[in-house]
Design an enzyme around this catalytic site. Structure first.
Site, PDB file in Angstrom:
ATOM      1  N   GLY A 148       3.194  -4.487   8.955  1.00  0.00           N
ATOM      2  CA  GLY A 148       3.037  -3.054   9.180  1.00  0.00           C
ATOM      3  C   GLY A 148       1.814  -2.424   8.555  1.00  0.00           C
ATOM      4  O   GLY A 148       1.884  -1.325   8.020  1.00  0.00           O
ATOM      5  N   THR A 149       0.673  -3.115   8.637  1.00  0.00           N
ATOM      6  CA  THR A 149      -0.546  -2.467   8.163  1.00  0.00           C
ATOM      7  C   THR A 149      -1.609  -2.518   9.246  1.00  0.00           C
ATOM      8  O   THR A 149      -1.706  -3.501   9.982  1.00  0.00           O
ATOM      9  CB  THR A 149      -1.078  -3.092   6.855  1.00  0.00           C
ATOM     10  OG1 THR A 149      -2.275  -2.416   6.475  1.00  0.00           O
ATOM     11  CG2 THR A 149      -1.339  -4.577   6.963  1.00  0.00           C
ATOM     12  N   GLN A 176       0.849  -1.200   0.000  1.00  0.00           N
ATOM     13  CA  GLN A 176       0.000   0.000   0.000  1.00  0.00           C
ATOM     14  C   GLN A 176       0.877   1.239   0.000  1.00  0.00           C
ATOM     15  O   GLN A 176       0.380   2.352  -0.071  1.00  0.00           O
ATOM     16  CB  GLN A 176      -0.874   0.009   1.259  1.00  0.00           C
ATOM     17  CG  GLN A 176      -1.807  -1.185   1.344  1.00  0.00           C
ATOM     18  CD  GLN A 176      -2.383  -1.321   2.748  1.00  0.00           C
ATOM     19  OE1 GLN A 176      -3.363  -0.686   3.091  1.00  0.00           O
ATOM     20  NE2 GLN A 176      -1.774  -2.165   3.554  1.00  0.00           N
ATOM     21  N   CYS A 200      -0.915  12.382 -16.389  1.00  0.00           N
ATOM     22  CA  CYS A 200      -1.819  13.449 -16.828  1.00  0.00           C
ATOM     23  C   CYS A 200      -3.107  13.352 -16.019  1.00  0.00           C
ATOM     24  O   CYS A 200      -3.666  12.269 -15.851  1.00  0.00           O
ATOM     25  CB  CYS A 200      -2.107  13.241 -18.325  1.00  0.00           C
ATOM     26  SG  CYS A 200      -3.500  14.205 -18.936  1.00  0.00           S
ATOM     27  N   HIS A 217      -1.432   1.434  -4.297  1.00  0.00           N
ATOM     28  CA  HIS A 217      -1.809   2.844  -4.152  1.00  0.00           C
ATOM     29  C   HIS A 217      -0.926   3.775  -4.978  1.00  0.00           C
ATOM     30  O   HIS A 217      -0.893   4.977  -4.726  1.00  0.00           O
ATOM     31  CB  HIS A 217      -1.781   3.249  -2.669  1.00  0.00           C
ATOM     32  CG  HIS A 217      -2.838   2.563  -1.844  1.00  0.00           C
ATOM     33  ND1 HIS A 217      -2.866   2.584  -0.466  1.00  0.00           N
ATOM     34  CD2 HIS A 217      -3.914   1.828  -2.222  1.00  0.00           C
ATOM     35  CE1 HIS A 217      -3.916   1.890  -0.033  1.00  0.00           C
ATOM     36  NE2 HIS A 217      -4.558   1.417  -1.089  1.00  0.00           N
ATOM     37  N   CYS A 226      -5.148  11.479 -20.767  1.00  0.00           N
ATOM     38  CA  CYS A 226      -5.625  11.704 -22.140  1.00  0.00           C
ATOM     39  C   CYS A 226      -5.213  10.592 -23.097  1.00  0.00           C
ATOM     40  O   CYS A 226      -5.826  10.413 -24.132  1.00  0.00           O
ATOM     41  CB  CYS A 226      -5.137  13.049 -22.644  1.00  0.00           C
ATOM     42  SG  CYS A 226      -3.331  13.172 -22.737  1.00  0.00           S
ATOM     43  N   ASP A 241       6.240   4.691  -1.517  1.00  0.00           N
ATOM     44  CA  ASP A 241       7.598   5.223  -1.359  1.00  0.00           C
ATOM     45  C   ASP A 241       8.670   4.518  -2.188  1.00  0.00           C
ATOM     46  O   ASP A 241       9.823   4.970  -2.211  1.00  0.00           O
ATOM     47  CB  ASP A 241       7.990   5.217   0.124  1.00  0.00           C
ATOM     48  CG  ASP A 241       7.837   3.837   0.789  1.00  0.00           C
ATOM     49  OD1 ASP A 241       7.988   2.812   0.098  1.00  0.00           O
ATOM     50  OD2 ASP A 241       7.564   3.793   2.001  1.00  0.00           O
ATOM     51  N   ASN A 292       3.638  -6.865  13.474  1.00  0.00           N
ATOM     52  CA  ASN A 292       3.138  -5.548  13.893  1.00  0.00           C
ATOM     53  C   ASN A 292       3.326  -5.454  15.413  1.00  0.00           C
ATOM     54  O   ASN A 292       2.876  -6.340  16.129  1.00  0.00           O
ATOM     55  CB  ASN A 292       1.643  -5.422  13.521  1.00  0.00           C
ATOM     56  CG  ASN A 292       1.135  -3.994  13.631  1.00  0.00           C
ATOM     57  OD1 ASN A 292       1.549  -3.240  14.501  1.00  0.00           O
ATOM     58  ND2 ASN A 292       0.215  -3.633  12.749  1.00  0.00           N
ATOM     59  N   CYS A 336       0.274  18.801 -18.995  1.00  0.00           N
ATOM     60  CA  CYS A 336       0.503  17.614 -19.818  1.00  0.00           C
ATOM     61  C   CYS A 336       0.968  18.057 -21.206  1.00  0.00           C
ATOM     62  O   CYS A 336       0.331  18.930 -21.818  1.00  0.00           O
ATOM     63  CB  CYS A 336      -0.800  16.830 -19.921  1.00  0.00           C
ATOM     64  SG  CYS A 336      -0.736  15.504 -21.132  1.00  0.00           S
TER      65      CYS A 336
HETATM   66  P1  OAD Z   1      -1.386   2.704   8.904  1.00  0.00           P
HETATM   67  O1  OAD Z   1      -0.648   3.991   9.208  1.00  0.00           O
HETATM   68  O2  OAD Z   1      -2.864   2.679   8.988  1.00  0.00           O
HETATM   69  O3  OAD Z   1      -0.882   1.519   9.860  1.00  0.00           O
HETATM   70  C1  OAD Z   1       0.487   1.267  10.063  1.00  0.00           C
HETATM   71  C2  OAD Z   1       0.603   0.026  10.946  1.00  0.00           C
HETATM   72  O4  OAD Z   1       1.991  -0.264  11.090  1.00  0.00           O
HETATM   73  C3  OAD Z   1       0.035   0.182  12.360  1.00  0.00           C
HETATM   74  O5  OAD Z   1      -0.819  -0.928  12.641  1.00  0.00           O
HETATM   75  C4  OAD Z   1       1.276   0.160  13.260  1.00  0.00           C
HETATM   76  O6  OAD Z   1       1.032  -0.506  14.505  1.00  0.00           O
HETATM   77  C5  OAD Z   1       2.240  -0.647  12.427  1.00  0.00           C
HETATM   78  N1  OAD Z   1       3.666  -0.353  12.677  1.00  0.00           N
HETATM   79  C6  OAD Z   1       4.216   0.801  13.131  1.00  0.00           C
HETATM   80  N2  OAD Z   1       5.557   0.692  13.203  1.00  0.00           N
HETATM   81  C7  OAD Z   1       5.866  -0.564  12.761  1.00  0.00           C
HETATM   82  C8  OAD Z   1       7.081  -1.286  12.593  1.00  0.00           C
HETATM   83  N3  OAD Z   1       8.266  -0.732  12.858  1.00  0.00           N
HETATM   84  N4  OAD Z   1       7.008  -2.562  12.122  1.00  0.00           N
HETATM   85  C9  OAD Z   1       5.814  -3.123  11.827  1.00  0.00           C
HETATM   86  N5  OAD Z   1       4.636  -2.492  11.980  1.00  0.00           N
HETATM   87  C10 OAD Z   1       4.659  -1.232  12.436  1.00  0.00           C
HETATM   88  O7  OAD Z   1      -0.855   2.287   7.463  1.00  0.00           O
HETATM   89  P2  OAD Z   1      -1.498   1.397   6.327  1.00  0.00           P
HETATM   90  O8  OAD Z   1      -2.163   0.196   6.886  1.00  0.00           O
HETATM   91  O9  OAD Z   1      -0.445   1.235   5.301  1.00  0.00           O
HETATM   92  O10 OAD Z   1      -3.893   4.990   1.605  1.00  0.00           O
HETATM   93  O11 OAD Z   1      -2.583   2.398   5.749  1.00  0.00           O
HETATM   94  C11 OAD Z   1      -3.231   2.029   4.589  1.00  0.00           C
HETATM   95  C12 OAD Z   1      -3.531   3.201   3.708  1.00  0.00           C
HETATM   96  O12 OAD Z   1      -4.199   4.220   4.419  1.00  0.00           O
HETATM   97  C13 OAD Z   1      -2.339   3.930   3.115  1.00  0.00           C
HETATM   98  O13 OAD Z   1      -1.782   3.286   2.018  1.00  0.00           O
HETATM   99  C14 OAD Z   1      -2.968   5.235   2.696  1.00  0.00           C
HETATM  100  C15 OAD Z   1      -3.700   5.516   3.986  1.00  0.00           C
HETATM  101  O14 OAD Z   1      -4.701   6.383   3.960  1.00  0.00           O
HETATM  102  C16 OAD Z   1      -3.922   5.805   0.522  1.00  0.00           C
HETATM  103  O15 OAD Z   1      -3.155   6.723   0.373  1.00  0.00           O
HETATM  104  C17 OAD Z   1      -4.968   5.454  -0.491  1.00  0.00           C
END
Ligand code: OAD
Length: 256
Positions: free
Chosen positions: A196-197, A103, A129, A121, A133, A106, A223, A156
């Site tokens: 890490g999600t 997701q 663009c 994402h 287009c 970077d 996590n 563009c």
């Molecule tokens: P979040 O910021 O929601 O969650 C990050 C998770 O990583 C949390 O559950 C933390 O506990 C965990 N975490 C923090 N440090 C860590 C570490 N060192 N090792 C492992 N885990 C760790 O991020 P995402 O789940 O990526 O969407 O969020 C999903 C999407 O929401 C993003 O891609 C973005 C955002 O809005 C868009 O831009 C469309």
């Protein structure tokens, strides 16, 4: 961290024929990439990122949204992959099939050497663009355009619409090819390593459910905290990914 859990993760990973690694902002935390949910600092402290990252915001104030992404692109260009990204890339040398679904925007998995990365994402280093287009996405190399960065987004070269970052904004659909492939590989995953999600943003958060439902996939979650996927996880490694994933790789090598 309990060594038995690390050995258990290593045992399942060593047996995997079709591994999917699903990552979120946490995998880049130890590289110093600020997440959407971190409080903003400095010039940007007065803004809510969720209100900058939308098509409506771009249409209302293209320069503001452009400047915000330039700022984030500059931050990302200065950070490096961490030990967690490298450990994930190393899995490719050890297992028959590894696909990373991220997701994150970077580019750090690719920088660490992962060769098969589905970017759900988008990618903050690419531009397209705004009108797409010439089809979705109409990618544009802004290094080839002549314009002043301080003037806001360039235009563009084909249709004169604004150029925008190639990332998914709130309210937008995910790129169809990336999403289709992510669904397909998840349904065939025998092990899914989730790193890490928070597991709250759809449709990325559905991938572990697909692995479990369609292939009885074994779910390992890295996590330091609980997250929304915790109830369906088979093994939770509650430590930062940059610390624990290299230990898992070492355990895989010694038990292989
Ligand atoms: P979040 O910021 O929601 O969650 C990050 C998770 O990583 C949390 O559950 C933390 O506990 C965990 N975490 C923090 N440090 C860590 C570490 N060192 N090792 C492992 N885990 C760790 O991020 P995402 O789940 O990526 O969407 O969020 C999903 C999407 O929401 C993003 O891609 C973005 C955002 O809005 C868009 O831009 C469309």
């Amino acid at each position: 961290m309990d060594n038995a859990k690390i050995r258990e993760a290593a045992r399942h990973l060593n047996q995997s024929q079709s591994l999917v690694v699903l990552t979120g902002a946490g995998v880049s935390a130890e590289s110093g990439v600020p997440t959407f949910r971190d409080a903003l600092t400095g010039l940007w402290a007065q803004f809510d990122p969720q209100q900058l990252a939308t098509p409506a915001a771009f249409e209302a104030n293209p320069k503001l949204v452009w400047d915000w992404y330039e700022y984030r692109r500059d931050l990302v260009s200065k950070v490096k992959p961490n030990a967690g990204h490298y450990a994930i890339a190393e899995l490719e040398d050890m297992l028959p099939q590894v696909v990373v679904i991220t997701q994150n925007i970077d580019g750090l998995h690719q920088a660490a050497g992962s060769s098969d990365v589905i970017t759900l994402h988008g990618d903050i280093t690419r531009h397209k663009c705004y009108a797409n287009c010439k089809g979705d996405p109409t990618l544009i190399d802004i290094r080839k355009l002549k314009w002043g960065h301080e003037a806001g987004p360039p235009h563009c070269p084909y249709c004169d619409a604004f150029v925008r970052p190639d990332v998914v904004w709130f309210t937008e659909r995910l790129p169809v090819d990336a999403l289709d492939r992510a669904f397909a590989v998840s349904a065939k995953a025998d092990v899914m390593l989730i790193v890490g999600t928070s597991g709250v943003v759809q449709p990325a958060a559905q991938m572990p459910y697909r692995a479990k439902r369609f292939n009885g996939g074994y779910l390992i979650d890295v996590n330091p905290d609980q997250d929304a996927l915790t109830p369906i996880i088979d093994l939770h490694l509650d430590a930062p990914s940059g610390e624990i994933l290299p230990q898992v790789i070492r355990a895989m090598r010694t038990s292989a």
